[in-house]
Design a protein around this motif. Structure first.
Motif, PDB file in Angstrom:
ATOM      1  N   ARG A  12      43.623  39.445  28.117  1.00  0.00           N
ATOM      2  CA  ARG A  12      44.712  40.361  28.394  1.00  0.00           C
ATOM      3  C   ARG A  12      44.476  41.658  27.661  1.00  0.00           C
ATOM      4  N   PRO A  13      44.741  42.761  28.249  1.00  0.00           N
ATOM      5  CA  PRO A  13      45.514  43.062  29.444  1.00  0.00           C
ATOM      6  C   PRO A  13      44.677  43.218  30.713  1.00  0.00           C
ATOM      7  N   TRP A  15      43.217  40.755  32.475  1.00  0.00           N
ATOM      8  CA  TRP A  15      43.455  39.610  33.336  1.00  0.00           C
ATOM      9  C   TRP A  15      42.186  39.152  34.040  1.00  0.00           C
TER      10      TRP A  15
END
Length: 122
Positions: A12-13, A15
């Motif tokens: 993250r961020p 993904w």
């Protein structure tokens, strides 16, 4: 000594999968999630819905002009986890909560079925 397999968790961020760098949830993560939530599909969808919410926010903050479309994110996070039932004809997507069938002559809520339906439009 053999190292245990690394779990397929998101970075993250971004993904992306921490192990294989595919968009998370990758195929291996999906299989692991299906195994983990085998007895509670609703809990799986609630979990994935939360992940979808977080991913949409974080991916938009990273790149507000070129982020993924909402439909793409839905398919990536939730679409694969919905139970798909084939009927005669095109594929129908349905969310199945319980395997118990309602008694014949009743609707899913257990109340008698209406023979005419809501409004006659035929």
């Amino acid at each position: 000594m053999v190292n245990p397999p690394r779990p397929h968790q998101p970075i993250r961020p971004l993904w992306l999968c921490r192990t294989c760098a595919a968009p998370w949830p990758c195929a291996t993560a999906r299989l692991a999630l299906l195994r983990e939530y085998a007895d509670d599909r609703v809990a799986l969808l609630v979990y994935l819905g939360g992940q979808l919410h977080d991913a949409a926010d974080e991916l938009y903050r990273l790149n507000p002009h070129d982020g993924p479309e909402p439909r793409q994110l839905f398919d990536r996070f939730l679409g694969w986890a919905l139970i798909r039932l084939a009927r005669d004809g095109p594929r129908v997507d349905r969310f199945v909560v319980s395997a118990r069938a309602a008694p014949s002559g009743t609707g899913s809520s257990g109340s008698p079925r209406s023979e005419t339906g809501p409004a006659e439009s035929r």
